[in-house]
Design a protein around this motif. Sequence first.
Motif, PDB file in Angstrom:
ATOM      1  N   CYS A   1      38.758  34.804  44.979  1.00 40.45           N
ATOM      2  CA  CYS A   1      37.454  35.221  44.431  1.00 40.45           C
ATOM      3  C   CYS A   1      37.627  36.072  43.178  1.00 40.45           C
ATOM      4  O   CYS A   1      36.896  35.905  42.192  1.00 40.45           O
ATOM      5  CB  CYS A   1      36.663  35.987  45.487  1.00 40.45           C
ATOM      6  SG  CYS A   1      36.098  34.978  46.871  1.00 40.45           S
ATOM      7  N   CYS A  10      40.434  27.261  42.616  1.00 43.54           N
ATOM      8  CA  CYS A  10      40.111  26.235  43.616  1.00 43.54           C
ATOM      9  C   CYS A  10      41.382  25.575  44.146  1.00 43.54           C
ATOM     10  O   CYS A  10      41.529  25.346  45.363  1.00 43.54           O
ATOM     11  CB  CYS A  10      39.191  25.180  43.012  1.00 43.54           C
ATOM     12  SG  CYS A  10      37.599  25.809  42.437  1.00 43.54           S
ATOM     13  N   ALA A  36      38.590  33.826  40.126  1.00 39.38           N
ATOM     14  CA  ALA A  36      37.433  33.118  39.559  1.00 39.38           C
ATOM     15  C   ALA A  36      36.518  34.067  38.809  1.00 39.38           C
ATOM     16  O   ALA A  36      36.035  33.753  37.702  1.00 39.38           O
ATOM     17  CB  ALA A  36      36.673  32.412  40.677  1.00 39.38           C
TER      18      ALA A  36
END
Length: 407
Positions: free
Chosen positions: A111, A196, A114
């Motif tokens: 997280c 991802c 990103a």
Amino acid sequence: MSTTNQQALAAPSYSARSGRSLWRDLSAYWILGLCNNYGYVVMLSAAHDIIGQFHYDDLSDQVDAIGTGRHCHIVSTGAILLADILPSLFVKIIMPFFPFWVHFRIALAVCFSAAGFLLVGFASFKWMALLGVVITSASSGIGETTFLEFYYRNVVSTWSSGTGGAGVIGSLSYAMLRSLNVSPRDTMLIMLLFPCIEALAFWVMLRKPIILPAVTVESTEQLIENDKPLVGFKEKLAYIKELVKYMLPLGLVYLFEYFINQGLFELIYFQNTFLDGASQYRWLNVAYQIGVFVSRSSVNIFQFEKIWLTSVFQFINVIYFSTEVIYFYTPSIWLTFAIVLWEGLLGGGAYVNTFYRMSKEITPAKQQFAMAMVVQSDSYGIALAGFLAIPVHNAICLLPAPIRGLI
């Protein structure tokens, strides 16, 4: 107590992790090394652009304002280095003393990675860009300490190779996208693919080990002294002195090379070449990262024990680059690219051989903590390099620019 029981106290059990399916773990760790370090590398490769986008005058105007003829920002890219390493260093310091909540840690790392790309990509103020760099740094620190604790010996080489691959792929992808006139925002959005991939590699591709309790017997008196697991804060703190022989050479190598990369790279300038100043900076980073990748991938072919020699050679590189940016005496940019490649070979070789030696020399009971501590040493060196690079860079910026070839 049997040897099997001693090892069970020390680390995850991988007795069943041999055979054809081992490729999943080896491949997953290469990908995890790549994704974990990718954002960190991209932020360093983009440092020149991140600094430059908030200086609204053209670079030539800055040169005229300084009055030296040098092509440089008066704010060093070392400022980006500090934002890119201090949060990671802080995380690496505290993580070994926290519970090993592996899934929570990796989710947080993904997280943060990103979020870092998004903040830098959409930054309209300098503080937003720096916050994105900070969050990316924290992501890298969380991932590195967790993955190196969550390991067994077979994946050391693939993890190191993957982190080296992050250097090449990160710096090269950024340089190529910018060369194709892709905007900084779109470049960062494209790079969201890597968090991802990291999530898929960990939760889908990597087979999970069986994590056993740190202590499964009432007493460790039956264990020989070297095979006792480290228990408690004081015992772990006392053990750190045994790790200095690994930490000091690695820290010095990274101090010297990041002083070069973030304090001096931006000041290297060759007139009348096919690359402008900003492009020279980006492609020098690519050459450095290629060297890192090659050496970090070489441990299964070539090993050396005298890691301190890499710090000596790296200091010689500091002398070369310091004098080069002052006097401009190197006749060809290709010679500088070759020396930068050598610089990367030294740094990557020091990293992978340090952890390879530890995997052989430190008993299983202490390896998890030792790995988590020694991985901090490169960050100490990098952080100190950032602090030193800023004043040195700015002092050289204020010197008159010589004519290349004339001293």
